[in-house]
Design a protein around this motif. Structure first.
Motif, PDB file in Angstrom:
ATOM      1  N   MET A  32      10.974   2.027 -41.107  1.00  0.00           N
ATOM      2  CA  MET A  32      10.877   0.710 -40.477  1.00  0.00           C
ATOM      3  C   MET A  32      11.151   0.849 -38.990  1.00  0.00           C
ATOM      4  N   ILE A  33      10.430   0.111 -38.179  1.00  0.00           N
ATOM      5  CA  ILE A  33      10.612   0.106 -36.730  1.00  0.00           C
ATOM      6  C   ILE A  33      11.922  -0.593 -36.402  1.00  0.00           C
ATOM      7  N   ALA A  34      12.655  -0.047 -35.458  1.00  0.00           N
ATOM      8  CA  ALA A  34      13.927  -0.655 -35.050  1.00  0.00           C
ATOM      9  C   ALA A  34      13.665  -1.837 -34.130  1.00  0.00           C
ATOM     10  N   VAL A  35      14.333  -2.941 -34.402  1.00  0.00           N
ATOM     11  CA  VAL A  35      14.248  -4.128 -33.551  1.00  0.00           C
ATOM     12  C   VAL A  35      15.284  -3.975 -32.448  1.00  0.00           C
ATOM     13  N   ASP A  36      14.872  -4.239 -31.198  1.00  0.00           N
ATOM     14  CA  ASP A  36      15.776  -4.099 -30.053  1.00  0.00           C
ATOM     15  C   ASP A  36      16.550  -5.401 -29.842  1.00  0.00           C
ATOM     16  N   GLN A  40      20.854  -9.302 -36.212  1.00  0.00           N
ATOM     17  CA  GLN A  40      20.648  -8.293 -37.246  1.00  0.00           C
ATOM     18  C   GLN A  40      20.935  -8.858 -38.642  1.00  0.00           C
ATOM     19  N   ILE A  91       6.220  -7.204 -35.364  1.00  0.00           N
ATOM     20  CA  ILE A  91       7.062  -7.009 -34.185  1.00  0.00           C
ATOM     21  C   ILE A  91       6.158  -6.767 -32.983  1.00  0.00           C
ATOM     22  N   ASP A  92       6.569  -7.242 -31.817  1.00  0.00           N
ATOM     23  CA  ASP A  92       5.744  -7.066 -30.627  1.00  0.00           C
ATOM     24  C   ASP A  92       5.889  -5.647 -30.070  1.00  0.00           C
ATOM     25  N   CYS A  93       5.089  -5.346 -29.056  1.00  0.00           N
ATOM     26  CA  CYS A  93       5.033  -3.994 -28.490  1.00  0.00           C
ATOM     27  C   CYS A  93       6.336  -3.558 -27.833  1.00  0.00           C
ATOM     28  N   ASP A  94       7.158  -4.496 -27.374  1.00  0.00           N
ATOM     29  CA  ASP A  94       8.447  -4.167 -26.757  1.00  0.00           C
ATOM     30  C   ASP A  94       9.572  -4.104 -27.787  1.00  0.00           C
ATOM     31  N   GLU A  95       9.254  -4.416 -29.021  1.00  0.00           N
ATOM     32  CA  GLU A  95      10.193  -4.388 -30.140  1.00  0.00           C
ATOM     33  C   GLU A  95      11.375  -5.342 -29.973  1.00  0.00           C
ATOM     34  N   ASP A  96      11.106  -6.491 -29.279  1.00  0.00           N
ATOM     35  CA  ASP A  96      12.177  -7.459 -29.051  1.00  0.00           C
ATOM     36  C   ASP A  96      11.782  -8.903 -29.373  1.00  0.00           C
TER      37      ASP A  96
END
Length: 106
Positions: free
Chosen positions: A1-5, A33, A73-78
């Motif tokens: 899973m991609i990490a959310v910033d 979180q 999730i967007d490209c900036d992961e935020d």
């Protein structure tokens, strides 16, 4: 899973909530979180209330739950995009979407 910033937003990320069937933007909320983990565990959209300083599952008071169909999730992961099927209106005013007024309205 991609990490959310979560760091960029001081522990919160904005969440755009969209109708999974017709693409209507229903609302904007925030997740930390814990809210994301609860959403993933239950399949119900859960957010962080900045005014109450607490988790809240959309619909726990009104019955208008939002059943999450997908999360992107967007490209900036935020920033997150939730596509949901709702049990009723998204807005606390009873409107289908929180974006029902034009800015020019008085």
């Amino acid at each position: 899973m991609i990490a959310v910033d979560f760091e960029k937003g001081g522990g919160l990320v904005p969440v755009i909530v969209q109708d999974a069937e017709d693409g209507t933007v229903l609302m904007l909320a925030y997740m930390n979180q814990d809210a994301l983990e609860k959403t993933l565990a239950t399949g119900l959209a859960t957010f962080w209330s900045r005014s109450r300083n607490a988790l809240w599952t959309k619909g726990e008071t009104s019955g208008n739950y939002q059943h999450v169909q997908s999360i992107a999730i967007d490209c900036d992961e935020d920033t997150l995009l939730l596509k949901v099927k709702g049990d009723g209106p998204a807005c606390h005013t009873g409107n289908r979407t929180c974006f029902y007024r034009a800015l020019e309205e008085e």
